[in-house]
Design a protein around this motif. Structure first.
Motif, mmCIF file in Angstrom:
data_model
loop_
_atom_site.group_PDB
_atom_site.id
_atom_site.type_symbol
_atom_site.label_atom_id
_atom_site.label_comp_id
_atom_site.label_asym_id
_atom_site.label_seq_id
_atom_site.Cartn_x
_atom_site.Cartn_y
_atom_site.Cartn_z
ATOM 1 N N ALA A 97 54.251 61.308 32.065
ATOM 2 C CA ALA A 97 54.359 62.554 32.823
ATOM 3 C C ALA A 97 55.597 63.342 32.405
ATOM 4 C CB ALA A 97 54.402 62.238 34.315
ATOM 5 N N GLU A 98 56.601 62.622 31.919
ATOM 6 C CA GLU A 98 57.829 63.303 31.502
ATOM 7 C C GLU A 98 57.734 63.772 30.053
ATOM 8 O OE1 GLU A 98 57.688 60.390 32.987
ATOM 9 O OE2 GLU A 98 58.381 60.983 34.988
ATOM 10 N N ALA A 99 56.886 63.084 29.247
ATOM 11 C CA ALA A 99 56.759 63.454 27.833
ATOM 12 C C ALA A 99 55.287 63.586 27.480
ATOM 13 C CB ALA A 99 57.439 62.412 26.954
ATOM 14 N N PRO A 100 54.575 64.591 28.000
ATOM 15 C CA PRO A 100 53.148 64.744 27.700
ATOM 16 C C PRO A 100 52.921 65.307 26.308
ATOM 17 C CG PRO A 100 53.900 66.564 29.047
ATOM 18 C CD PRO A 100 55.085 65.654 28.912
ATOM 19 N N TRP A 101 51.670 65.138 25.830
ATOM 20 C CA TRP A 101 51.289 65.741 24.552
ATOM 21 C C TRP A 101 50.913 67.194 24.767
ATOM 22 C CZ3 TRP A 101 47.468 61.509 22.457
ATOM 23 C CH2 TRP A 101 48.211 60.439 21.907
ATOM 24 N N PRO A 102 51.209 68.010 23.839
ATOM 25 C CA PRO A 102 50.695 69.384 23.899
ATOM 26 C C PRO A 102 49.213 69.408 23.539
ATOM 27 C CG PRO A 102 52.043 69.085 21.950
ATOM 28 C CD PRO A 102 52.191 67.831 22.760
ATOM 29 N N PHE A 130 29.339 65.228 12.859
ATOM 30 C CA PHE A 130 30.021 65.903 13.948
ATOM 31 C C PHE A 130 31.356 66.471 13.460
ATOM 32 C CE2 PHE A 130 27.187 63.293 16.548
ATOM 33 C CZ PHE A 130 26.775 64.232 17.485
ATOM 34 N N SER A 131 31.668 67.632 14.032
ATOM 35 C CA SER A 131 32.965 68.264 13.721
ATOM 36 C C SER A 131 33.543 68.840 14.994
ATOM 37 C CB SER A 131 32.784 69.368 12.673
ATOM 38 O OG SER A 131 31.948 70.390 13.171
ATOM 39 N N PHE A 132 34.840 68.811 15.096
ATOM 40 C CA PHE A 132 35.547 69.316 16.258
ATOM 41 C C PHE A 132 36.305 70.577 15.841
ATOM 42 C CE2 PHE A 132 39.198 69.447 19.167
ATOM 43 C CZ PHE A 132 38.536 69.375 20.378
ATOM 44 N N PHE A 133 35.946 71.692 16.485
ATOM 45 C CA PHE A 133 36.598 72.953 16.153
ATOM 46 C C PHE A 133 37.961 72.991 16.851
ATOM 47 C CE2 PHE A 133 32.174 73.779 15.348
ATOM 48 C CZ PHE A 133 32.200 74.505 14.157
ATOM 49 N N PHE A 134 38.975 72.917 16.035
ATOM 50 C CA PHE A 134 40.341 72.754 16.531
ATOM 51 C C PHE A 134 40.756 73.927 17.408
ATOM 52 C CE2 PHE A 134 44.960 73.146 16.132
ATOM 53 C CZ PHE A 134 45.364 71.874 16.496
ATOM 54 N N GLY A 179 38.353 73.908 20.659
ATOM 55 C CA GLY A 179 38.231 72.626 21.349
ATOM 56 C C GLY A 179 36.788 72.276 21.665
ATOM 57 N N THR A 180 35.842 72.651 20.780
ATOM 58 C CA THR A 180 34.419 72.376 21.009
ATOM 59 C C THR A 180 33.900 71.440 19.935
ATOM 60 O OG1 THR A 180 33.807 74.345 19.724
ATOM 61 C CG2 THR A 180 34.050 74.616 22.108
ATOM 62 N N LEU A 181 32.816 70.751 20.314
ATOM 63 C CA LEU A 181 32.196 69.775 19.420
ATOM 64 C C LEU A 181 30.872 70.340 18.932
ATOM 65 C CD1 LEU A 181 32.303 66.826 18.273
ATOM 66 C CD2 LEU A 181 30.930 66.156 20.266
ATOM 67 N N SER A 182 30.583 70.150 17.663
ATOM 68 C CA SER A 182 29.336 70.645 17.090
ATOM 69 C C SER A 182 28.898 69.701 15.986
ATOM 70 C CB SER A 182 29.525 72.064 16.540
ATOM 71 O OG SER A 182 28.325 72.528 15.955
ATOM 72 N N LEU A 183 27.578 69.701 15.757
ATOM 73 C CA LEU A 183 27.007 68.888 14.691
ATOM 74 C C LEU A 183 26.685 69.814 13.519
ATOM 75 C CD1 LEU A 183 25.918 66.066 13.829
ATOM 76 C CD2 LEU A 183 23.684 66.794 14.684
ATOM 77 N N VAL A 236 46.608 66.761 21.209
ATOM 78 C CA VAL A 236 45.374 66.121 21.692
ATOM 79 C C VAL A 236 44.193 66.574 20.850
ATOM 80 C CG1 VAL A 236 43.808 65.868 23.638
ATOM 81 C CG2 VAL A 236 46.278 65.899 24.025
ATOM 82 N N ALA A 237 44.089 67.880 20.600
ATOM 83 C CA ALA A 237 42.985 68.411 19.811
ATOM 84 C C ALA A 237 43.003 67.840 18.398
ATOM 85 C CB ALA A 237 43.043 69.933 19.768
ATOM 86 N N LEU A 238 44.172 67.678 17.841
ATOM 87 C CA LEU A 238 44.274 67.125 16.485
ATOM 88 C C LEU A 238 43.838 65.674 16.448
ATOM 89 C CD1 LEU A 238 45.131 67.542 13.545
ATOM 90 C CD2 LEU A 238 47.467 66.880 14.193
ATOM 91 N N LYS A 239 44.263 64.898 17.440
ATOM 92 C CA LYS A 239 43.867 63.494 17.475
ATOM 93 C C LYS A 239 42.358 63.357 17.674
ATOM 94 C CE LYS A 239 48.219 61.462 19.061
ATOM 95 N NZ LYS A 239 48.298 60.479 17.965
ATOM 96 N N VAL A 240 41.792 64.174 18.576
ATOM 97 C CA VAL A 240 40.348 64.135 18.780
ATOM 98 C C VAL A 240 39.620 64.515 17.504
ATOM 99 C CG1 VAL A 240 38.422 65.177 20.034
ATOM 100 C CG2 VAL A 240 40.501 64.542 21.256
#
Length: 405
Positions: free
Chosen positions: A9-14, A87-91, A94-98, A18-22
């Motif tokens: 909670a003190e050091a969250p990810w931006p 599958f690809s994640f549009f950075f 933040g959407t998922l598409s095939l 998160v989007a990059l990791k996903v």
């Protein structure tokens, strides 16, 4: 649920992290083959955007494909396809598409082959077993109807049923009857009608159509949903040659929606005529029974014992009188015979008795003056001076012995 130890909670990810990791995690997924039904096809200059929906559930997936690929495959909305892609994640969004690189239309032959495989599976599980089918009530209070909005099937079922039996009531659930929305909507309507205690029978009705149009009614989820229903289900899909799998699972299969309406309720005119025939038959049977019983009573009353109850007594009285007279005559003859015998005996006794002998001049001498003295049978029994009693025919005298001779 555990969280990544590098965040707190003190050091969250931006969001970008998160989007990059996903995106990196999804990139590790390999290509897949996916089957579904197209609900939206938008082909732009270079890229086409499509929506692939599961025909049995309210689940969809966004697709992107080269526009040329979509045009060459002549894809249209509502078509069943099998696509290959990654599958690809549009950075940025933040959407998922095939991302699709190959599209294959599912042909009618393949669809029919899949239906046959599903038919064999459901049959092996016993969903087609006639023993599990239930008979709908003869006069349902309320009929649940699942059909398309303002469809010819709804008109046929409601109109024909109301014409045949005006008292019938309907609870109509309008749903899609083809396309990707059909199965989920029909399942929801089926569940709602099955929970309604006022609904006595459920009808699933749809007019005719192509094999692709009737595919929802051969869906496994819909077949199992019909099998789970506690309320009897009537299937009225298409025309006579059309036999989707739900026809085999339903409790009653109707060839057409009109046939379903005829199976739901009886014809009031036919029932009235049949009731009149039954009344006529009952009346005739009752009259015939009364006539038979009346004839039987007449025959019983015509019997002598009932026609003239005293006749038997009179006959028996006559027989008793005859027998009594015969008895009197017999007794009289017997008495006469006995009287004659007595007279003969009396005459014999008179002829043989002592009185007759005395009347001829004989006498009985008793050795003594008393009536009870013994009879003197010899002169030796009398001595001079003895008093003797001499009995004559008309009396007795006393004599004294002078001397024996």
């Amino acid at each position: 649920m555990t969280s990544d130890p590098s965040t707190s909670a003190e050091a969250p990810w931006p969001v970008r992290t998160v989007a990059l990791k996903v995106s990196k995690w999804i990139d590790r997924l390999g290509p897949v083959w996916v089957e579904g039904q197209l609900t939206q096809v938008t082909a732009r200059t270079g890229t086409a955007f499509l929506t692939l929906r599961d025909p049995a559930a309210d689940v969809s997936l966004s697709l992107t494909a080269p526009a040329q690929l979509v045009r060459s495959a002549a894809l249209t909305e509502g078509q069943r396809v099998v696509v290959h892609g990654k599958f690809s994640f549009f950075f940025g969004r933040g959407t998922l598409s095939l991302r699709v690189d190959e599209v294959r239309a599912v042909g009618v032959g393949e669809l029919l082959a899949r239906i046959e495989r599903l038919r064999a599976l459901l049959a092996a599980e016993g969903l087609f077993d006639p023993a599990r089918k239930r008979r709908p009530p003869r006069l349902p209070r309320c009929v649940g109807l699942i059909t398309g909005r303002a469809s010819a099937a709804e008109h046929d079922v409601v109109t024909v049923a109301a014409t045949r039996w005006p008292a019938v009531r309907f609870r109509v659930e309008n749903t899609a009857t083809q396309g990707v929305q059909a199965v989920p909507q029909i399942l929801d309507a089926l569940d709602a009608l099955d929970r309604d205690p006022a609904v006595d029978v459920i009808v699933i009705a749809r007019g005719g159509g192509s094999v692709e149009d009737l595919l929802p009614f051969s869906d496994e989820a819909l077949c199992r949903g019909v099998a789970r229903c506690r309320t009897p289900v009537v299937s009225a899909i298409g025309h006579e040659p059309d036999t989707p799998l739900v026809d085999h699972v339903a409790d009653v299969r109707a060839a057409t929606p009109t046939d379903a309406a005829k199976r739901l309720v009886p014809d009031v005119a036919e029932e009235t005529a049949h009731l009149a025939q039954l009344r006529t038959r009952a009346r005739r049977a009752l009259h015939a029974w009364v006539e038979r019983e009346d004839a039987l009573i007449a025959r019983l009353r015509a019997r002598p014992v009932l026609a003239d109850p005293l006749r038997t007594v009179e006959v028996r009285a006559e027989e008793v009188a005859v027998l009594a007279e015969r008895g009197r005559r017999t007794v009289a003859r017997g008495l006469e015979q006995r009287e004659s015998d007595v007279r003969h005996l009396r005459a014999s006794l008179t002829a043989l008795g002592p009185a007759a002998t005395l009347a001829r001049g004989y006498a009985i001498v008793q050795a003594g003056p008393d009536v009870g003295s013994p009879v003197l049978r010899s002169v030796d029994g009398a001595a001079p001076g003895d008093v003797l009693r001499v009995r004559l025919a008309d009396g007795a005298v006393t004599a004294r012995v002078e001397a024996p001779e």
